[in-house]
Design an enzyme around this catalytic site. Structure first.
Site, short mmCIF file in Angstrom:
data_model
loop_
_atom_site.label_atom_id
_atom_site.label_comp_id
_atom_site.label_asym_id
_atom_site.label_seq_id
_atom_site.Cartn_x
_atom_site.Cartn_y
_atom_site.Cartn_z
N SER A 577 0.85 -1.20 0.00
CA SER A 577 0.00 0.00 0.00
C SER A 577 0.88 1.24 0.00
CB SER A 577 -0.91 0.02 1.23
OG SER A 577 -1.57 1.27 1.36
N TYR A 590 -2.40 -0.14 10.61
CA TYR A 590 -2.39 -0.53 9.20
C TYR A 590 -1.11 -0.07 8.51
CZ TYR A 590 -3.82 -0.68 4.28
OH TYR A 590 -3.87 -0.93 2.94
#
Length: 700
Positions: A577, A590
């Site tokens: 990501s 995250y």
């Protein structure tokens, strides 16, 4: 194992109400599909059907007799109307004047296009004369196991007479071609009451003047053969009786999971091969039999069997009583090398001055006592079909050896078919393999938007894909869609929680058994969470780390084991990501887990390089469409963080990017394809951002 139950008989599937409105070509198609729907009647791609039909000549307007016959390379079970070649019968009869004898019969194939009716582009097969010269309107040529068991027996002619009397005749072995077509014509003219003929070491021809009558006759003759073998072999131990006991089903697959990657590594020198495993009752009965090795050494009989399975299989030196997998793996390279040497010697003994160069000398079929049969080929469908053909051969050997003595095709005849110049020409016309042909990919998070899009991209390039996901419902939906577009052979699924060490290992074993090994891992399983750090619980932190860091480690570790066992290198792609490089507010768990994931990829790139295992990262950003992680709280949390609603979030992400474009699952799939393909063969340890431009995520 004793044969104690009677084999079921073939039942007619013909529906008069359906056939009533059909034209003769349509009845031919109907008959063909019915016959090809049952593998007891004929194997995939084997056999052919024909009908002689009165048509209107498009030039003269006159009525002419036209042969409709299955075209080259077709399969009667799945053929459509465009799969039939159509040829003028008067021109086919005129070909007799061009025939110069057996030494020149192959050149007759070159004349067949001159006989084409109505500019039909479908190429006629080598078997066209066998149908043309039988003086009946409808002809079936099938390869039923029960008939080939007769055809491959030492006293084949006597057995044919015993079972069928004068109803079915017999002809000695002759390679398919023009001469055999003339033989059939002569037989028919000399035996006008005969309804068909058994061809030694080949198959069955039947004929009639009505489409339904021909279909019913074919079933009747096969059923007579089935009944004969049921009666004669009911109390006869198959293959001399069992000398091995089968392992339990789970143990059989465990052995296959270890053997198949090793075999694949040894046989994939010129191109990546794909494997298939079969532990059906028929296969186990054979591999456990006392006479298995002697029968296997004789090779197959029917030409269709032989072309798919090579002259003989390789018997793996596995002892189910000892479960000596480690010893087998140690000796496997020598076993495979010995097979190659034997195959090369066979080629040298049998080759002609104009024979094509020796082809892949590796075995196609691997027999493992107590475990089953492994087959390898250039693609999954061919590997599966090769196994089906050898199962046909097993059935033939069972029947022939029970009532007589089984005879394989003579070595020179076998070679002349395998290296037939007409077959070589067909191979040369095959399309160029796709870029991922023969490659096997495991995609975690495979039921989500990015996972499914990546699988779609890989399948389009010829790969086989194992989809792994935690949701059975989503997996089924993804598999069904992909299988509909790319075929059932190339898509498999496995339930897997990436945080469960045993489940991860089992998923890799399943991949090895289903496809033979692993070339590409796309680690894509994910979650997303959003919370200010003071509201981030230890459980939430641990969940992110377990899935996005530990999970990626577990999956990669098993992939490394499998790839090293093959020795073929490999490609691992992490779907990370933008957040792994550029921090975002209210997402510490995250972002940190994604950063860990990216650094893990760097570490693995260092370790994998010496084995040819490349490890790279795709960094997406804001892939909303189709993504499962955007369906729950994460969407609401991110919308709240940025002060917008669900509908405005995608527009916000698009507008904040430098290129002002949305990022789609297909964009990530394209990057995952690039990093898995030979296009990036010299790249490892890289990060490829697919985020429409985000300067905070620039790697330099």
């Amino acid at each position: 194992m004793l044969k104690t139950t009677a084999a079921p008989r073939l039942e007619t599937l013909w529906d008069d109400s359906r056939a009533a409105s059909m034209s003769e070509p349509e009845k031919l198609l109907y008959r063909s599909n019915l016959l090809g729907s049952d593998k007891r009647i004929t194997n995939y791609g084997g056999g052919n059907t024909s009908a002689k039909v009165i048509e209107t000549d498009p030039l003269t307007g006159e009525e002419v007799e036209v042969l409709w016959v299955k075209g080259s390379g077709g399969d009667v079970g799945s053929i459509k109307m465009d799969g039939f070649a159509t040829l003028y019968m008067d021109k086919l009869r005129a070909l007799k004047g061009k025939y110069r004898g057996v030494a020149f019969e192959d050149e007759m194939v070159g004349y067949l296009p001159h006989c084409t009716f109505n500019l039909n582009p479908r190429a006629a097969s080598i078997d066209t004369p066998l149908h043309a010269y039988v003086p009946r309107k409808h002809v079936d040529h099938m390869h039923p196991d029960a008939i080939i068991a007769i055809a491959a027996a030492k006293d084949s002619k006597a057995l044919t007479q015993e079972i069928f009397g004068d109803e079915i005749g017999w002809l000695p072995w002759k390679k398919p071609g023009y001469e055999l077509g003339l033989w059939l014509e002569t037989f028919c003219l000399e035996n006008p009451e005969a309804k068909g003929v058994v061809l030694e070491s080949h198959g069955l021809f039947t004929w009639a003047d009505d489409a339904k009558d021909c279909y019913l006759l074919t079933l009747e003759i096969i059923n007579k053969a089935i009944a004969y073998f049921d009666d004669k072999t009911r109390d006869v131990p198959a293959f001399g009786g069992a000398v091995h006991e089968s392992l339990a089903p789970e143990a059989r697959r465990a052995v296959a999971a270890r053997l198949m990657p090793a075999i694949r590594g040894f046989v994939s020198g010129k191109q990546h091969m794909v494997g298939h495993f079969d532990d059906s009752d028929a296969v186990l009965e054979f591999v456990n039999g006392k006479d298995m090795r002697a029968l296997a050494a004789l090779g197959t009989s029917c030409p269709d069997h032989f072309l798919r399975t090579k002259i003989r299989p390789l018997v793996v030196e596995f002892d189910p009583a000892q479960n000596n997998v480690d010893a087998v793996l140690e000796g496997l390279e020598a076993q495979i090398a010995a097979y190659r040497e034997d195959y090369a010697a066979y080629y040298e003994r049998c080759k002609h001055d104009d024979s094509p160069a020796i082809r892949d000398p590796n075995a196609v079929v691997y027999l493992v006592p107590g475990v089953g049969m492994i087959t390898f080929a250039k693609d999954k469908a061919t590997a599966r079909i090769s196994g089906e053909f050898y199962t046909n051969a097993i059935n033939v050997m069972r029947g022939a050896s029970a009532v007589s003595e089984y005879c394989g095709l003579p070595e020179q005849e076998a070679f002349d078919i395998e290296y037939w110049l007409l077959e070589e020409a067909k191979l040369q016309r095959m399309p160029k393999p796709k870029s991922l042909a023969g490659r096997v990919a495991l995609v975690t998070g495979g039921a989500g938007g990015i996972g499914a899009a990546t699988a779609e991209r890989y399948l389009a390039e010829g790969a086989c894909v194992m989809l792994a996901d935690i949701s059975a419902e989503n997996l089924k939906a993804a598999r069904d869609g992909l299988a509909q577009r790319h075929g059932k052979d190339v898509v498999r699924t496995v339930l897997m929680n990436v945080t469960d060490e045993n489940a991860v290992a089992a998923a890799h074993d399943e991949t090895a058994v289903e496809f033979g090994g692993l070339d590409i891992l796309v680690s894509n399983a994910g979650i997303a969470s959003s919370a200010p750090v003071e509201e981030t619980s230890l459980a939430l932190w641990s969940k992110n780390m377990d899935i996005l860091s530990t999970g990626y480690f577990l999956v990669s570790r098993e992939a490394f084991k499998l790839m090293r066992a093959q020795g073929l290198g490999g490609a691992i792609v992490f779907v990370a990501s933008k957040n792994g490089l550029a921090a975002s507010p209210n997402a510490s768990a995250y972002c940190t887990a994604k950063a860990s994931e990216i650094h893990l990829a760097r570490c693995l790139a260092l370790e994998g390089a010496e084995a040819g295992i490349r490890v790279n990262v795709v960094n997406p950003d804001a892939v909303l469409r189709g993504s499962k992680i955007w369906e729950g709280e994460w969407l609401e949390q991110r919308a709240s963080t940025y002060g917008t609603d669900k509908e405005g979030l995608e527009e916000m992400y698009r507008n904040r990017s430098m290129l002002k474009r949305s990022v789609l699952p297909e964009d990530i799939a394209e990057a995952a394809y690039f990093l898995a393909s030979d296009l990036s063969a010299k790249s490892t340890g890289n990060i490829l951002n697919v985020d429409a431009g985000n300067k905070e995520a620039f790697t330099r």
